[in-house]
Motif scaffolding. Structure first.
Motif, short mmCIF file in Angstrom:
data_model
loop_
_atom_site.label_atom_id
_atom_site.label_comp_id
_atom_site.label_asym_id
_atom_site.label_seq_id
_atom_site.Cartn_x
_atom_site.Cartn_y
_atom_site.Cartn_z
N TYR A 155 0.94 -1.08 0.08
CA TYR A 155 0.00 0.04 -0.24
C TYR A 155 0.96 1.26 -0.14
O TYR A 155 1.75 1.15 0.77
CB TYR A 155 -0.93 0.11 1.17
CG TYR A 155 -2.20 -0.75 1.28
CD1 TYR A 155 -3.28 -0.37 0.59
CD2 TYR A 155 -2.30 -2.03 1.93
CE1 TYR A 155 -4.37 -1.12 0.78
CE2 TYR A 155 -3.19 -2.87 1.94
CZ TYR A 155 -4.28 -2.44 1.27
OH TYR A 155 -5.45 -3.40 1.25
N THR A 156 0.50 2.38 -0.64
CA THR A 156 1.07 3.74 -0.71
C THR A 156 0.18 4.61 -0.05
O THR A 156 -0.93 4.61 -0.61
CB THR A 156 1.40 4.01 -1.83
OG1 THR A 156 2.09 3.22 -2.80
CG2 THR A 156 2.12 5.29 -1.90
N ILE A 157 0.42 4.90 1.19
CA ILE A 157 -0.41 5.63 2.03
C ILE A 157 -0.76 7.11 1.55
O ILE A 157 0.33 7.80 1.20
CB ILE A 157 0.19 5.68 3.64
CG1 ILE A 157 0.28 4.72 4.23
CG2 ILE A 157 -0.94 6.73 4.54
CD1 ILE A 157 0.99 4.49 5.53
N THR A 158 -1.88 7.50 1.43
CA THR A 158 -2.35 8.80 0.58
C THR A 158 -3.15 9.67 1.80
O THR A 158 -3.05 10.88 1.62
CB THR A 158 -3.40 8.37 -0.50
OG1 THR A 158 -4.40 7.98 0.21
CG2 THR A 158 -2.88 7.76 -1.48
N ASP A 159 -3.70 9.23 2.79
CA ASP A 159 -4.34 9.99 3.86
C ASP A 159 -4.44 9.27 5.05
O ASP A 159 -4.67 7.95 4.98
CB ASP A 159 -5.78 10.37 3.40
CG ASP A 159 -6.52 11.29 4.19
OD1 ASP A 159 -5.63 12.39 4.81
OD2 ASP A 159 -7.54 11.38 4.19
N VAL A 160 -4.08 9.92 6.14
CA VAL A 160 -4.47 9.38 7.66
C VAL A 160 -5.14 10.63 8.34
O VAL A 160 -4.99 11.54 8.50
CB VAL A 160 -2.93 9.20 8.34
CG1 VAL A 160 -2.89 8.62 9.66
CG2 VAL A 160 -2.04 8.58 7.33
N GLN A 161 -6.12 9.79 9.04
CA GLN A 161 -7.05 10.43 9.88
C GLN A 161 -6.75 9.66 11.27
O GLN A 161 -7.43 8.84 11.81
CB GLN A 161 -8.42 10.38 9.57
CG GLN A 161 -8.95 10.88 8.02
CD GLN A 161 -10.02 10.52 7.73
OE1 GLN A 161 -10.84 9.75 8.09
NE2 GLN A 161 -10.51 11.12 6.49
N LEU A 162 -5.97 10.39 12.23
CA LEU A 162 -5.64 9.82 13.43
C LEU A 162 -6.54 10.80 14.48
O LEU A 162 -6.74 11.77 14.40
CB LEU A 162 -4.13 10.03 13.92
CG LEU A 162 -3.09 9.18 12.92
CD1 LEU A 162 -1.89 9.58 13.48
CD2 LEU A 162 -3.49 7.69 13.13
#
Length: 121
Positions: free
Chosen positions: A55-62
């Motif tokens: 996977y190539t990470i595009t968005d993170v909502q922590l």
């Protein structure tokens, strides 16, 4: 071989230490931009020999505690990249690590002058 490693990286190089088991959130929470742009892979895929899937990470909502949230990324499965990002599932269940393409491992072996027929331990 151990002598060469000691000479190049010291007595206790970090890459020889046993890696901690980390879920995806633990792996990316403290990286710049929370891991956006990083390539990650569940360890189980690597163990199954799927070396060209990640996977190539595009968005993170922590969330505020940096231990929970959602991660979105583009799946590259057996060399074919997806066009649209999707939510990455099982981010808390699997052991995750950063993706390292097989050709990078080969180039490292060449730089260290490790013969191709050397036994893998």
């Amino acid at each position: 071989m151990a002598t060469i490693i000691r000479e190049l990286w010291g007595a206790h190089p970090a890459f020889l230490k046993t890696a901690n088991r980390r879920n995806l959130i633990e792996l990316i929470a403290h990286t710049p931009q929370h891991g956006k742009g990083l390539r990650v892979v569940p360890t189980i895929w690597h163990l199954k020999g799927w070396t060209d899937s990640f996977y190539t990470i595009t968005d993170v909502q922590l969330q505020g505690d940096l231990a929970h949230g959602k991660v979105f990324g583009k799946l590259t499965w057996k060399g074919d990249a997806a066009q649209k990002p999707e939510e990455i599932r099982s981010i808390h269940k699997h052991n995750w690590h950063l993706y390292q393409p097989p050709n990078e491992a080969r180039s490292l072996e060449m730089k260290l002058r490790i013969p191709a027929d050397a036994q893998k331990a």
